[in-house]
Structure formats: C-alpha cells, structure tokens
Write a protein that holds these residues in place. Structure first.
Motif, PDB file in Angstrom:
ATOM      1  N   ASP A   1       0.856  -1.174   0.000  1.00 58.59           N
ATOM      2  CA  ASP A   1       0.000   0.000   0.000  1.00 58.59           C
ATOM      3  C   ASP A   1       0.904   1.240   0.000  1.00 58.59           C
ATOM      4  O   ASP A   1       2.119   1.127   0.212  1.00 58.59           O
TER       5      ASP A   1
ATOM      6  N   ASP B   1      -7.047  -2.592   2.621  1.00 59.35           N
ATOM      7  CA  ASP B   1      -5.993  -3.603   2.479  1.00 59.35           C
ATOM      8  C   ASP B   1      -6.475  -4.997   2.891  1.00 59.35           C
ATOM      9  O   ASP B   1      -5.738  -5.974   2.737  1.00 59.35           O
TER      10      ASP B   1
ATOM     11  N   SER C   1      -7.261   4.741   4.413  1.00 56.21           N
ATOM     12  CA  SER C   1      -6.940   5.520   5.608  1.00 56.21           C
ATOM     13  C   SER C   1      -7.359   6.981   5.455  1.00 56.21           C
ATOM     14  O   SER C   1      -7.433   7.707   6.441  1.00 56.21           O
TER      15      SER C   1
ATOM     16  N   ASP D   1      -2.110  -0.879   5.863  1.00 54.12           N
ATOM     17  CA  ASP D   1      -2.451  -0.246   7.146  1.00 54.12           C
ATOM     18  C   ASP D   1      -3.937  -0.033   7.363  1.00 54.12           C
ATOM     19  O   ASP D   1      -4.313   0.569   8.375  1.00 54.12           O
ATOM     20  N   SER D   2      -4.803  -0.448   6.438  1.00 54.45           N
ATOM     21  CA  SER D   2      -6.164   0.087   6.528  1.00 54.45           C
ATOM     22  C   SER D   2      -7.218  -0.884   5.994  1.00 54.45           C
ATOM     23  O   SER D   2      -6.908  -1.986   5.545  1.00 54.45           O
TER      24      SER D   2
ATOM     25  N   ASP E   1      -0.456   5.049   1.046  1.00 55.64           N
ATOM     26  CA  ASP E   1      -0.793   6.038   2.072  1.00 55.64           C
ATOM     27  C   ASP E   1      -0.711   5.467   3.474  1.00 55.64           C
ATOM     28  O   ASP E   1      -1.345   4.448   3.777  1.00 55.64           O
ATOM     29  N   ASP E   2       0.049   6.123   4.318  1.00 57.00           N
ATOM     30  CA  ASP E   2       0.221   5.742   5.720  1.00 57.00           C
ATOM     31  C   ASP E   2       0.883   4.377   5.889  1.00 57.00           C
ATOM     32  O   ASP E   2       0.904   3.823   6.996  1.00 57.00           O
ATOM     33  N   THR E   3       1.416   3.837   4.787  1.00 54.39           N
ATOM     34  CA  THR E   3       2.262   2.646   4.853  1.00 54.39           C
ATOM     35  C   THR E   3       3.684   3.038   4.444  1.00 54.39           C
ATOM     36  O   THR E   3       4.650   2.718   5.144  1.00 54.39           O
TER      37      THR E   3
HETATM   38 MG   LIG Z   1      -3.122   3.104   3.475  1.00 56.80          MG
END
Ligand SMILES: [Mg+2]
Length: 275
Positions: free
Chosen positions: A34, A223, A181, A219-220, A36-38
C-alpha cells in the motif's frame, strides 16, 4: 464420505513481525505494498520507506505498489520511486515503468466500459454530496478515471457514522465501496486490490501470483482483501487505528508506524534471503 469436523477459525491476533520465520521469506518473489500511511506520512514518502524500496530493488526483489489513489496522482511516483509498477484506483489501472522518463498506463476495463461507468459515477458523487452532510470530494479527484473518492481524513474529517452513510449510499447505487486511511472510494465492477495485484504480476513479471511467494504491507480497511489472500501479510503499527473495523487482519504487525514500519519489513526480508 465423512463430513469434515467443524473447526472454528483460529482467533485473529497480530503477531510481531520479528517472529516471522526466515524460512517463510526465503522463497519470496516480490513485495506488494500500500502507499498512504504505509510508505507515507501526511502524503509524503518517508525517507526510511524510500531507502527500504531502494534496498529491495538493489537486491533484485520487485516491488509493486497497490493503492486507492488515482491515476493522475500515481504517475509521478511510478517514475520517482524504485517500484516496477503502481496499481492505482483499487486495481482498475496501473502505471508501468518503461524507462527512466516514461511510465505507461494500462486499464483493467476497455474504454467503452470506462465511458459508460463515468456517468453513473458522477451521478453517485452528486448524490453523496447532496445527501450526506459535511462531505467533499477528495482533492485528488481530478486525476481519477474509474472511481469517485470522498475525503474522510486527508483534509476533511468525517465521523464514522457519516463514513458509513457514504458507503451505504454508494452501495445502494450499485458501486463497490472501500474505505482507505484517508478516502472512501466507490467504483463499478468487481476489481479490488488483489485482482489488481494478480493482473500486475502477470503483466509485469509474467506468470500467476502465487500467494505464498508475495508479501503485502498495508495499514487500513482497503488492504483487507490482501490480508485475506496473502499469508505473508504485514500491517505497519498504525494499523491499530483500524483493527476494530477489520474483518481480516494481517498476519504480522511491525513495531514502528508508516515508513519506518515498511523499512522494518524490508530489512528482515533482505536479511532472510539466501546468499
Ligand atoms: Mg493506506
């Protein structure tokens, strides 16, 4: 034929990534991740994540990113980062690196299908904005080709009940809805991150994606389909925020959040490689 005894699903727990046996990683063919935010924090790739991508590439292990972000947003990163491809819009399209300066776009659906879908998507977007208070389109919407996205945590903030209302409205209009996310994405068709990953592996490397040979980091909520299909799945530590909402958890979790968590994953994979 005797019926198989009933065995309940094992309890879902997140095991520390450090406990993943090296033997499980020795036969890895590549890494799916992933974005974003990963890999990123506040929309920017973290230096530790970029270094991890570079080390994986240098070791000859291909990385394919799989994101809900749009075509327009993803193109620059397909060129800038050492990844073989970026699958974007939750599996609907991908950018493949062709040379240092060129990335080419490919679509899962042919043009007439995309054109027919565009009108329905626009109608649904208008309905969401009119009916759900506080909603706004994601700011990256101009680059979207096959889906619509409502911002819930990137620049806007939507409480969980509003997010659920957007998802329900999209589904009522026949869209597939998924919550990342930062955004709520809606699209037409059965594709998702895993179908996109299988397609990308076929196109980029040839051959089928065999789940035991690929590791996924995320992260979300969007996923989950990857966590469900790939036994070697890892959540970066900030997945804690989404755990109560997830039906399918990753097998492992890193100690660190976001890019530093991805770097932990890369480090252990490379240390486990034979030779
Ligand atoms: Mg993400």
């Amino acid at each position: 034929m005797t019926p198989r005894p009933f065995r309940p699903d094992p309890p879902q727990t997140l095991r520390p990534w450090a406990e993943c046996p090296d033997a499980a990683l020795a036969g890895l063919r590549g890494v799916l991740t992933d974005i974003d935010d990963t890999l990123t924090r506040d929309g920017q790739i973290e230096p530790a994540a970029l270094a991890g991508l570079q080390r994986l590439a240098a070791a000859g292990l291909p990385v394919i990113a799989v994101t809900g972000r749009p075509a327009g947003w993803s193109r620059a990163f397909a060129l800038a980062w050492p990844v073989r491809a970026i699958v974007a819009e939750n599996g609907a399209l991908m950018w493949r690196r062709r040379s240092a300066q060129k990335a080419a776009i490919e679509y899962a659906d042919p043009l007439p299908v995309r054109q027919a879908n565009a009108e329905r998507l626009a109608t649904c977007a208008r309905a969401v904005l009119a009916e759900v208070p506080g909603t706004a389109l994601a700011r990256d919407s101009a680059g979207r080709i096959t889906d619509i996205a409502i911002d819930h945590s990137e620049f806007a903030h939507l409480p969980p009940e509003r997010i659920a209302q957007v998802v329900a409205l999209m589904q009522a209009q026949g869209l597939t809805a998924s919550v990342s996310s930062i955004h709520i994405n809606g699209w037409i068709g059965a594709h998702h991150k895993f179908s996109g990953a299988c397609w990308a592996v076929r196109q980029v490397l040839g051959g089928e994606l065999r789940p035991a040979e690929w590791l996924y980091v995320g992260d979300s909520s969007n996923d989950q389909v990857m966590f469900e299909r790939l036994p070697l799945s890892v959540g970066v530590a900030n997945i804690a925020r989404f755990v109560p909402l997830l039906t399918h958890l990753p097998t492992y979790v890193t100690r660190a959040e976001r890019g530093a968590g991805f770097a932990e994953v890369a480090k252990k994979i490379l240390a486990a490689r034979p030779g």
